[in-house]
Scaffold this motif. Structure first.
Motif, short mmCIF file in Angstrom:
data_model
loop_
_atom_site.label_atom_id
_atom_site.label_comp_id
_atom_site.label_asym_id
_atom_site.label_seq_id
_atom_site.Cartn_x
_atom_site.Cartn_y
_atom_site.Cartn_z
N UNK A 1 -42.44 84.42 14.12
CA UNK A 1 -43.47 83.63 14.79
C UNK A 1 -43.71 82.35 14.02
N UNK A 2 -44.24 81.34 14.70
CA UNK A 2 -44.50 80.08 14.03
C UNK A 2 -45.73 79.42 14.61
N UNK A 3 -46.27 78.48 13.87
CA UNK A 3 -47.42 77.69 14.31
C UNK A 3 -46.90 76.39 14.89
N UNK A 4 -47.08 76.21 16.20
CA UNK A 4 -46.58 75.02 16.88
C UNK A 4 -47.07 73.74 16.21
N UNK A 5 -48.29 73.80 15.66
CA UNK A 5 -48.86 72.61 15.04
C UNK A 5 -48.08 72.10 13.86
N UNK A 198 -46.16 85.10 22.17
CA UNK A 198 -44.87 85.74 22.45
C UNK A 198 -44.04 84.87 23.40
N UNK A 199 -44.67 84.30 24.41
CA UNK A 199 -43.95 83.37 25.29
C UNK A 199 -43.37 82.22 24.47
N UNK A 200 -44.19 81.67 23.58
CA UNK A 200 -43.74 80.54 22.76
C UNK A 200 -42.59 80.94 21.84
N UNK A 201 -42.66 82.14 21.27
CA UNK A 201 -41.62 82.56 20.34
C UNK A 201 -40.29 82.84 21.05
N UNK A 202 -40.34 83.46 22.22
CA UNK A 202 -39.10 83.69 22.97
C UNK A 202 -38.54 82.36 23.46
N UNK A 246 -37.77 91.74 21.67
CA UNK A 246 -38.68 92.27 20.65
C UNK A 246 -38.46 91.59 19.31
N UNK A 247 -37.19 91.39 18.93
CA UNK A 247 -36.92 90.67 17.69
C UNK A 247 -37.42 89.23 17.77
N UNK A 248 -37.16 88.58 18.87
CA UNK A 248 -37.60 87.19 19.03
C UNK A 248 -39.12 87.08 18.88
N UNK A 249 -39.84 88.05 19.39
CA UNK A 249 -41.29 88.00 19.39
C UNK A 249 -41.91 88.33 18.04
N UNK A 250 -41.13 88.91 17.14
CA UNK A 250 -41.71 89.38 15.88
C UNK A 250 -41.01 88.83 14.65
N UNK A 251 -39.91 88.13 14.82
CA UNK A 251 -39.13 87.66 13.68
C UNK A 251 -39.83 86.49 13.00
N UNK A 285 -49.34 92.57 28.83
CA UNK A 285 -48.95 93.91 28.39
C UNK A 285 -47.50 93.97 27.94
N UNK A 286 -46.74 92.91 28.19
CA UNK A 286 -45.32 92.91 27.83
C UNK A 286 -45.08 93.15 26.34
N UNK A 287 -45.81 92.51 25.41
CA UNK A 287 -45.55 92.77 23.98
C UNK A 287 -45.69 94.24 23.61
N UNK A 288 -46.67 94.93 24.17
CA UNK A 288 -46.84 96.36 23.87
C UNK A 288 -45.67 97.16 24.43
N UNK A 289 -45.20 96.77 25.61
CA UNK A 289 -44.07 97.50 26.19
C UNK A 289 -42.82 97.26 25.37
N UNK A 290 -42.63 96.05 24.86
CA UNK A 290 -41.47 95.78 24.00
C UNK A 290 -41.52 96.62 22.73
#
Length: 293
Positions: A1-5, A198-202, A246-251, A285-290
């Motif tokens: 994950x990252x901070x867009x700013x 999560x949308x931003x990270x993917x 899932x990796x994209x959202x948490x790496x 709810x998508x992150x929880x499902x991932x």
């Protein structure tokens, strides 16, 4: 994950309307008063712009146009070797000038009949929900300033070269533009900051830094790679992984260096079908499902 700013120099305006661009101490232009003045001159109209107003036009200098020419010249052969066909087709269809920086309204005039996208000016960082959500409406927020002339082939932040040469040539491919629209619709559906992140990270690992196998070769389709003279050459030495949301959202990753881990689509269909479906079906709810899968 990252901070867009982290990607943008903050832009502020005081009570008198004076605009200041706050460059980091290690920015190539931090100690160049003329560059700082120019950045503020370009940022001021964009900061005050409202939808419905004419897009502010910039009278680019000979030096700024030379930076554009240099990057176009140096990237062209790299694109031929390392960019996906879909990008090259979009690049040909849009037909951006290579001898001068185009105005945002000129790019919009080229994009609109191809994919329905248009550009809105950005002084710097656009709030996450606004930037991604606007994609659903066919709007891409673009900066107008250029990188420092001492390093024409490098920028520590997105500039008009990244936005236009990277993203807009992709937006000139209708199938890829549709993936971005789905990402925008996903952002609009988010009611939590966690879901939006999560949308931003993917999006980061696909539209910004995605690679793809095409005819047995690894090629780039991410705008961050396609607009980077150095990083596009390094993609085949990265740790290449199959698309894994899932990796994209948490790496965890560092935006200040070349990306050591890249995720590769297996052909265009994985981008336009699987990645597109991820965004099209995304909700809070998508992150929880991932995580549970």
């Amino acid at each position: 994950m990252f901070d867009e700013g982290q990607l943008y120099a903050p832009v502020t305006a005081d009570e008198d309307g004076k605009v200041t661009v706050h460059l980091a101490d290690d920015h190539p232009g931090a100690k160049d008063p003329e560059y700082r003045r120019r950045r503020e001159e370009i940022a001021a109209p964009a900061l005050g712009w409202q939808p419905g107003d004419p897009e502010p036009r910039v009278d680019y200098t000979d030096g700024e146009n030379e930076i554009w020419r240099t990057v176009c010249r140096e990237l062209a052969p790299k694109h031929e070797r390392l960019a996906i066909r879909g990008y090259l087709e979009g690049k040909e269809a849009l037909g951006l000038p290579t001898d001068h920086v185009p105005q945002l309204d000129e790019v919009s005039a080229g994009l609109d009949p191809i994919s329905g996208f248009r550009l809105h000016p950005a002084a710097g960082l656009v709030p996450l929900d606004q930037f991604y959500g606007s994609l659903a409406d066919g709007v891409f927020h673009s900066t107008q300033y250029l990188r420092h002339p001492s390093q024409p082939l490098y920028t520590p932040e997105p500039d008009v070269i990244h936005e236009v040469l990277g993203h807009c040539n992709l937006l000139a491919n209708p199938a890829i533009a549709q993936v971005k629209r789905y990402a925008g619709e996903a952002a609009r559906r988010c009611e939590t900051p966690e879901g939006l992140q999560v949308v931003a990270d993917v999006f980061w690992f696909t539209i910004e830094f995605g690679v793809m196998y095409e005819d047995g070769e690894l090629r780039a389709y991410g705008a961050g790679l396609l607009s980077s003279y150095g990083e596009i050459e390094e993609i085949r030495g990265a740790d290449i992984r199959a698309v894994d949301f899932q990796q994209m959202a948490t790496l965890a990753y560092d935006i200040s260096h070349y990306q050591p881990i890249l995720f590769a689509c297996d052909g265009m269909s994985e981008l336009t079908d699987r990645v597109a479906s991820f965004f099209a079906e995304f909700d809070d709810e998508t992150p929880a499902r991932l995580a549970a899968s």
